[in-house]
Write a protein that holds these residues in place. Structure first.
Motif, PDB file in Angstrom:
ATOM      1  N   LEU A 144      57.371  44.670  37.667  1.00  0.00           N
ATOM      2  CA  LEU A 144      58.085  43.892  36.659  1.00  0.00           C
ATOM      3  C   LEU A 144      58.238  42.464  37.171  1.00  0.00           C
ATOM      4  O   LEU A 144      58.714  42.243  38.289  1.00  0.00           O
ATOM      5  N   LEU A 145      57.792  41.517  36.369  1.00  0.00           N
ATOM      6  CA  LEU A 145      57.828  40.098  36.727  1.00  0.00           C
ATOM      7  C   LEU A 145      58.404  39.334  35.546  1.00  0.00           C
ATOM      8  O   LEU A 145      57.899  39.453  34.425  1.00  0.00           O
ATOM      9  N   ALA A 146      59.474  38.588  35.792  1.00  0.00           N
ATOM     10  CA  ALA A 146      60.167  37.874  34.719  1.00  0.00           C
ATOM     11  C   ALA A 146      60.349  36.410  35.082  1.00  0.00           C
ATOM     12  O   ALA A 146      60.664  36.076  36.220  1.00  0.00           O
ATOM     13  N   ASP A 147      60.145  35.548  34.081  1.00  0.00           N
ATOM     14  CA  ASP A 147      60.309  34.106  34.236  1.00  0.00           C
ATOM     15  C   ASP A 147      61.348  33.593  33.250  1.00  0.00           C
ATOM     16  O   ASP A 147      61.361  33.991  32.084  1.00  0.00           O
ATOM     17  N   PHE A 148      62.182  32.673  33.732  1.00  0.00           N
ATOM     18  CA  PHE A 148      63.149  31.963  32.903  1.00  0.00           C
ATOM     19  C   PHE A 148      62.641  30.531  32.742  1.00  0.00           C
ATOM     20  O   PHE A 148      62.568  29.801  33.746  1.00  0.00           O
ATOM     21  N   PRO A 149      62.277  30.095  31.540  1.00  0.00           N
ATOM     22  CA  PRO A 149      61.882  28.695  31.369  1.00  0.00           C
ATOM     23  C   PRO A 149      63.038  27.773  31.774  1.00  0.00           C
ATOM     24  O   PRO A 149      64.199  28.027  31.430  1.00  0.00           O
ATOM     25  N   ALA A 150      62.715  26.721  32.507  1.00  0.00           N
ATOM     26  CA  ALA A 150      63.747  25.801  32.994  1.00  0.00           C
ATOM     27  C   ALA A 150      63.128  24.433  33.246  1.00  0.00           C
ATOM     28  O   ALA A 150      61.912  24.256  33.138  1.00  0.00           O
TER      29      ALA A 150
ATOM     30  N   VAL B 212      62.853  34.084  21.711  1.00  0.00           N
ATOM     31  CA  VAL B 212      63.783  32.964  21.678  1.00  0.00           C
ATOM     32  C   VAL B 212      63.226  31.859  22.574  1.00  0.00           C
ATOM     33  O   VAL B 212      62.845  32.108  23.713  1.00  0.00           O
ATOM     34  N   ASN B 213      63.133  30.627  22.061  1.00  0.00           N
ATOM     35  CA  ASN B 213      62.713  29.495  22.884  1.00  0.00           C
ATOM     36  C   ASN B 213      63.948  28.931  23.560  1.00  0.00           C
ATOM     37  O   ASN B 213      64.707  28.190  22.946  1.00  0.00           O
ATOM     38  N   LYS B 214      64.147  29.299  24.799  1.00  0.00           N
ATOM     39  CA  LYS B 214      65.344  28.896  25.544  1.00  0.00           C
ATOM     40  C   LYS B 214      64.908  28.200  26.813  1.00  0.00           C
ATOM     41  O   LYS B 214      63.916  28.569  27.424  1.00  0.00           O
ATOM     42  N   VAL B 215      65.655  27.187  27.191  1.00  0.00           N
ATOM     43  CA  VAL B 215      65.479  26.543  28.491  1.00  0.00           C
ATOM     44  C   VAL B 215      66.773  26.811  29.253  1.00  0.00           C
ATOM     45  O   VAL B 215      67.853  26.460  28.800  1.00  0.00           O
ATOM     46  N   PHE B 216      66.637  27.459  30.393  1.00  0.00           N
ATOM     47  CA  PHE B 216      67.779  27.898  31.182  1.00  0.00           C
ATOM     48  C   PHE B 216      68.129  26.889  32.264  1.00  0.00           C
ATOM     49  O   PHE B 216      67.242  26.242  32.826  1.00  0.00           O
ATOM     50  N   THR B 217      69.403  26.812  32.582  1.00  0.00           N
ATOM     51  CA  THR B 217      69.805  26.200  33.842  1.00  0.00           C
ATOM     52  C   THR B 217      69.727  27.299  34.895  1.00  0.00           C
ATOM     53  O   THR B 217      69.703  28.498  34.556  1.00  0.00           O
ATOM     54  N   VAL B 218      69.721  26.911  36.152  1.00  0.00           N
ATOM     55  CA  VAL B 218      69.715  27.910  37.222  1.00  0.00           C
ATOM     56  C   VAL B 218      70.952  28.797  37.091  1.00  0.00           C
ATOM     57  O   VAL B 218      70.869  30.025  37.228  1.00  0.00           O
ATOM     58  N   GLU B 219      72.091  28.193  36.777  1.00  0.00           N
ATOM     59  CA  GLU B 219      73.334  28.954  36.654  1.00  0.00           C
ATOM     60  C   GLU B 219      73.273  29.953  35.502  1.00  0.00           C
ATOM     61  O   GLU B 219      73.736  31.093  35.640  1.00  0.00           O
ATOM     62  N   GLU B 220      72.710  29.547  34.354  1.00  0.00           N
ATOM     63  CA  GLU B 220      72.576  30.464  33.217  1.00  0.00           C
ATOM     64  C   GLU B 220      71.677  31.641  33.580  1.00  0.00           C
ATOM     65  O   GLU B 220      71.994  32.796  33.266  1.00  0.00           O
ATOM     66  N   ALA B 221      70.557  31.349  34.209  1.00  0.00           N
ATOM     67  CA  ALA B 221      69.627  32.413  34.592  1.00  0.00           C
ATOM     68  C   ALA B 221      70.286  33.367  35.590  1.00  0.00           C
ATOM     69  O   ALA B 221      70.196  34.586  35.445  1.00  0.00           O
ATOM     70  N   ARG B 222      70.952  32.802  36.565  1.00  0.00           N
ATOM     71  CA  ARG B 222      71.630  33.666  37.551  1.00  0.00           C
ATOM     72  C   ARG B 222      72.733  34.487  36.907  1.00  0.00           C
ATOM     73  O   ARG B 222      72.997  35.609  37.323  1.00  0.00           O
ATOM     74  N   GLY B 223      73.359  33.960  35.871  1.00  0.00           N
ATOM     75  CA  GLY B 223      74.388  34.705  35.151  1.00  0.00           C
ATOM     76  C   GLY B 223      73.844  35.942  34.451  1.00  0.00           C
ATOM     77  O   GLY B 223      74.577  36.908  34.231  1.00  0.00           O
ATOM     78  N   LEU B 224      72.566  35.925  34.100  1.00  0.00           N
ATOM     79  CA  LEU B 224      71.928  37.078  33.454  1.00  0.00           C
ATOM     80  C   LEU B 224      71.386  38.096  34.456  1.00  0.00           C
ATOM     81  O   LEU B 224      70.972  39.189  34.058  1.00  0.00           O
TER      82      LEU B 224
END
Length: 121
Positions: free
Chosen positions: A80-86, A2-14
């Motif tokens: 384990l290393l994970a990135d949220f595009p933002a 999924v091509n998603k761009v996260f806000t900090v709040e969205e990422a923290r919600g996950l």
């Protein structure tokens, strides 16, 4: 993916679900490493044999699939290393989490990767 761009709040919600799934993955990863080692060294393991190893590999793929479905980029599995595009201040970044951290508190420019990590403002 999924091509998603996260806000900090969205990422923290996950993060609660990410941490839950990370714990699962870490346990399966350790069992799979032990099973593989034991089978190679002695031909047997208290964790099972080839069918159990294949089941563990399928479980790892299933857990990693969740990250992909959310649009989270897995950059490594040990650790384990994970990135949220933002986007921060108009710049493409990755909100960055690594195994062992309990919260999302770091980012790096998309073109720099892990060595460019900084605390989130």
């Amino acid at each position: 993916m999924v091509n998603k761009v996260f806000t900090v709040e969205e990422a923290r919600g996950l993060m609660p679900e990410l941490l839950r799934r990370a714990a699962l993955l870490i346990g399966i990863r350790a069992d799979l490493a032990e099973l593989g080692h034991d089978l190679a060294a002695t031909g047997r393991s208290h964790l099972g044999g080839i069918p159990e190893a294949k089941a563990m590999e399928a479980r790892v793929a299933e857990v990693l699939g969740w990250f992909d479905e959310q649009g989270i980029e897995v950059k490594g599995v040990a650790p384990l290393l994970a990135d949220f595009p933002a986007v921060l201040s108009g710049e493409s970044v990755r909100l960055c989490w690594i195994e062992g951290e309990t919260a999302l508190g770091w980012y790096h420019r998309s073109d720099l990767g892990f060595p460019g990590r900084r605390p989130l403002p």
